[in-house]
Design an enzyme around this catalytic site. Structure first.
Site, short mmCIF file in Angstrom:
data_model
loop_
_atom_site.label_atom_id
_atom_site.label_comp_id
_atom_site.label_asym_id
_atom_site.label_seq_id
_atom_site.Cartn_x
_atom_site.Cartn_y
_atom_site.Cartn_z
CG ASP A 160 10.01 11.62 18.15
OD1 ASP A 160 8.83 11.53 18.52
OD2 ASP A 160 10.52 12.70 17.77
CE1 TYR A 212 0.45 12.74 18.94
CE2 TYR A 212 2.33 11.61 19.88
CZ TYR A 212 1.79 12.67 19.17
OH TYR A 212 2.62 13.66 18.70
P1 NAD Z 1 9.03 21.63 8.97
O1 NAD Z 1 7.88 22.21 8.23
O2 NAD Z 1 9.90 22.52 9.75
O3 NAD Z 1 9.97 20.83 7.93
C1 NAD Z 1 9.51 20.04 6.92
C2 NAD Z 1 10.24 20.35 5.62
O4 NAD Z 1 9.70 19.50 4.62
C3 NAD Z 1 10.06 21.79 5.13
O5 NAD Z 1 11.32 22.39 4.96
C4 NAD Z 1 9.32 21.63 3.82
O6 NAD Z 1 9.68 22.57 2.84
C5 NAD Z 1 9.72 20.22 3.40
N1 NAD Z 1 8.80 19.62 2.44
C6 NAD Z 1 7.46 19.65 2.42
N2 NAD Z 1 6.98 18.97 1.36
C7 NAD Z 1 8.05 18.51 0.68
C8 NAD Z 1 8.21 17.75 -0.52
N3 NAD Z 1 7.14 17.34 -1.20
N4 NAD Z 1 9.45 17.46 -0.92
C9 NAD Z 1 10.53 17.88 -0.25
N5 NAD Z 1 10.45 18.59 0.90
C10 NAD Z 1 9.22 18.91 1.35
O7 NAD Z 1 8.44 20.49 9.89
P2 NAD Z 1 8.99 19.86 11.24
O8 NAD Z 1 8.21 20.34 12.39
O9 NAD Z 1 10.45 19.99 11.32
O10 NAD Z 1 8.61 18.33 11.04
C11 NAD Z 1 9.09 17.59 9.95
C12 NAD Z 1 8.34 16.29 9.84
O11 NAD Z 1 8.78 15.37 10.83
C13 NAD Z 1 6.82 16.41 10.06
O12 NAD Z 1 6.16 15.50 9.20
C14 NAD Z 1 6.65 15.98 11.48
O13 NAD Z 1 5.34 15.56 11.76
C15 NAD Z 1 7.64 14.86 11.49
N6 NAD Z 1 8.02 14.34 12.80
C16 NAD Z 1 7.75 13.05 13.02
C17 NAD Z 1 8.09 12.47 14.20
C18 NAD Z 1 7.72 11.05 14.41
O14 NAD Z 1 7.65 10.61 15.55
N7 NAD Z 1 7.45 10.27 13.37
C19 NAD Z 1 8.72 13.21 15.18
C20 NAD Z 1 9.00 14.55 14.93
C21 NAD Z 1 8.66 15.12 13.72
C1 G6P Z 2 6.12 13.57 18.95
C2 G6P Z 2 5.60 12.62 17.92
C3 G6P Z 2 5.76 13.17 16.53
C4 G6P Z 2 5.14 14.54 16.43
C5 G6P Z 2 5.72 15.44 17.49
C6 G6P Z 2 4.93 16.72 17.50
O1 G6P Z 2 7.51 13.64 18.92
O2 G6P Z 2 6.20 11.36 17.98
O3 G6P Z 2 5.17 12.28 15.62
O4 G6P Z 2 5.39 15.10 15.16
O5 G6P Z 2 5.58 14.87 18.75
O6 G6P Z 2 5.57 17.63 18.30
P1 G6P Z 2 5.30 19.19 18.14
O7 G6P Z 2 6.28 19.77 19.08
O8 G6P Z 2 5.58 19.48 16.68
O9 G6P Z 2 3.88 19.38 18.50
MN MN Z 3 5.45 10.16 16.20
#
Ligand code: NAD
Ligand code: G6P
Ligand code: MN
Length: 443
Positions: free
Chosen positions: A172, A266
């Site tokens: 994102d 980043y």
């Molecule tokens: P979070 O810890 O609040 O939520 C993640 C959930 O995944 C938890 O409820 C956990 O129990 C679950 N989980 C972990 N391992 C699992 C498995 N093996 N099977 C099923 N469920 C499992 O984390 P968050 O801060 O909400 O972030 C969620 C994910 O989204 C992270 O990987 C974060 O880095 C990612 N994210 C990515 C982007 C991006 O740009 N790609 C942006 C925002 C968040």
């Molecule tokens: C951005 C990135 C994500 C990352 C997030 C972390 O949105 O694209 O990949 O997980 O920032 O944000 P946080 O608020 O968890 O540091």
């Molecule tokens: Mn990202």
């Protein structure tokens, strides 16, 4: 013909991003109708709190939508059109380790960059592949849209180990930054212009931003970035906490070394690693900020909704993260041919870069998936940096595949955030101990 209604599974139902995603799905029903929302997580208690609150939100705003949640893969992954995945393998406790261990050695400690990101990668590959397999077993026609980080390492693993699966890895950050760029030049949002971007995940540059009449907007945006980075006057958008504002401001310095393009924030961790380490609070990192901030807020707000039995006055709201993944689901379902930045195999799109590298590029998305737009040749500065970074990411996946300590040591050493083989080894040895429940055995 009536519009197709989709069944959506949110994998990582207990994620802090889930309530805003549910609200987006409810608000976006006109363009992207939904018949069912399901959650899947492997932490029953965590998911249940978010699920019970979302059940109330759905019943108040769209009672016709079915809602279910489960920790059983068969029941979760059956009858699904789109999986929206956001797992955090090891949760915040392990993110804290990813950040703090490198900092102890004066190396950048970050969720997705440097040794922390690689360590997180080795935890994530197995569960992500398992999720792909559940989807293919129980809903073989579904698409998996994956946000789970570290997206670069995850994408290399799905390219390598599940090459024919219907999975799209996404981030994102480009859309969040594009919304900021739009606002600082007085436009509504990113949909007011068309962009060209190239790089790796969390490692890229915009080369062109033009409005729909073809006017070049780069000079105006660059003028702002030169002075203020990506900081802005408004509180709109996702990344507004103090530590994020520092990162947004760092884009000013990134612009000095590459004034022709606009940089992804980043790059700070690779090109400004010394000042990042110097300025970091090494005992209280971003993971701690979130545990005390976003995570606390989300779970308190869910509990409040459950206790009061209503979400009428909730402050949960949709955001860029939620809108981007919903746009993607919509493009795949309704063949909208939207231009979107995705993490895809290069295959010649960047002419002078490895064809089997997972790169982040603009694509046109429709019913059959995506077509990657050609970028041509990229300059030496970016190419050199990307070659080092992709090698580090590929070595980490080699390490997972082969159970190889040596390959992971090379991956850490290769990373631009790490100064030497011995620092790489010291960090790796500490990380091995805490990652024992998640990593394959490394020999
Ligand atoms: P979070 O810890 O609040 O939520 C993640 C959930 O995944 C938890 O409820 C956990 O129990 C679950 N989980 C972990 N391992 C699992 C498995 N093996 N099977 C099923 N469920 C499992 O984390 P968050 O801060 O909400 O972030 C969620 C994910 O989204 C992270 O990987 C974060 O880095 C990612 N994210 C990515 C982007 C991006 O740009 N790609 C942006 C925002 C968040
Ligand atoms: C951005 C990135 C994500 C990352 C997030 C972390 O949105 O694209 O990949 O997980 O920032 O944000 P946080 O608020 O968890 O540091
Ligand atoms: Mn990202």
């Amino acid at each position: 013909m009536s519009k197709k209604e989709s069944s959506i599974l949110i994998a990582g139902g207990g994620s802090t991003y889930t309530p805003s995603l549910v609200i987006m799905l409810l608000e976006g029903r006109e363009r992207f109708p939904v018949r069912k929302i399901k959650f899947y997580d492997n932490d029953e208690k965590r998911q249940e709190i978010v699920a019970k609150a979302c059940e109330i939100i759905i019943s108040e705003r769209a009672p016709e939508i079915e809602f279910e949640y489960s920790i059983d893969p068969k029941s979760a992954f059956s009858d699904v059109d789109i999986v929206m995945a956001q797992l955090r393998v090891g949760k915040y406790a392990m993110r804290e380790q990813d950040e703090k261990i490198p900092f102890k050695h004066n190396v950048v400690g970050q969720e997705t960059c440097g040794p922390g990101g690689l360590a997180y990668g080795l935890r994530s590959i197995g569960p992500i592949l398992e999720m792909v397999d559940y989807m293919e077993e129980y809903s073989p026609n579904a698409w998996l849209l994956n946000y789970s980080n570290p997206a670069a390492v995850v994408a290399e693993s799905t390219r390598r180990f599940r090459p024919n699966s219907k999975i799209i890895n996404i981030c994102d950050m480009p859309v969040c930054l594009e919304d900021i760029m739009a606002r600082v030049i007085g436009l509504k949002d990113r949909k007011s212009f068309e962009t060209t971007y190239f790089g790796l995940n969390h490692f890229g540059w915009w080369t062109s931003i033009k409005d729909h009449e073809g006017n070049d907007l780069m000079p105006l945006i660059s003028k702002h970035v030169k002075k203020y980075g990506y900081t802005e006057q408004t509180q709109k958008g996702q990344h507004k906490e103090t530590s994020w504002l520092e990162t947004m401001f760092a884009a000013k310095e990134l612009h000095e070394i590459e004034p022709e393009f606009l940089s992804n924030t980043y790059l700070k961790y690779y090109l400004m690693s010394d000042s990042t380490v110097d300025h970091a609070n090494k005992e209280y990192t971003r993971a701690n900020e979130i545990i005390d901030g976003r995570e606390k807020f989300v779970f308190n707000e869910c509990t409040r909704i459950i206790n009061e039995g209503t979400a009428k006055d909730t402050t949960f709201a949709s955001n860029e993260h939620a809108s981007f993944i919903t746009d993607l689901a919509c493009a795949l379902t309704f063949n909208t041919k939207e231009r979107m930045i995705l993490i895809v195999e290069n295959n010649g799109a960047i002419e002078n870069f490895d064809s089997d590298a997972m790169v982040e590029l603009p694509c046109i998305v429709g019913k059959d998936g995506y077509e990657v737009l050609s970028i041509g040749k990229i300059p030496t500065f970016q190419k050199g940096l990307m070659e080092q970074q992709i090698a580090s990411e590929k070595l980490a996946v080699d390490a997972w595949e082969q159970g190889s300590y040596q390959k992971l040591w090379q991956a850490f050493t290769m990373n631009k955030t790490v100064p030497s083989t011995q620092v790489a080894k010291a960090i790796l040895d500490e990380m091995l101990l805490v990652n024992e429940p998640y990593w394959p055995t490394l020999k």
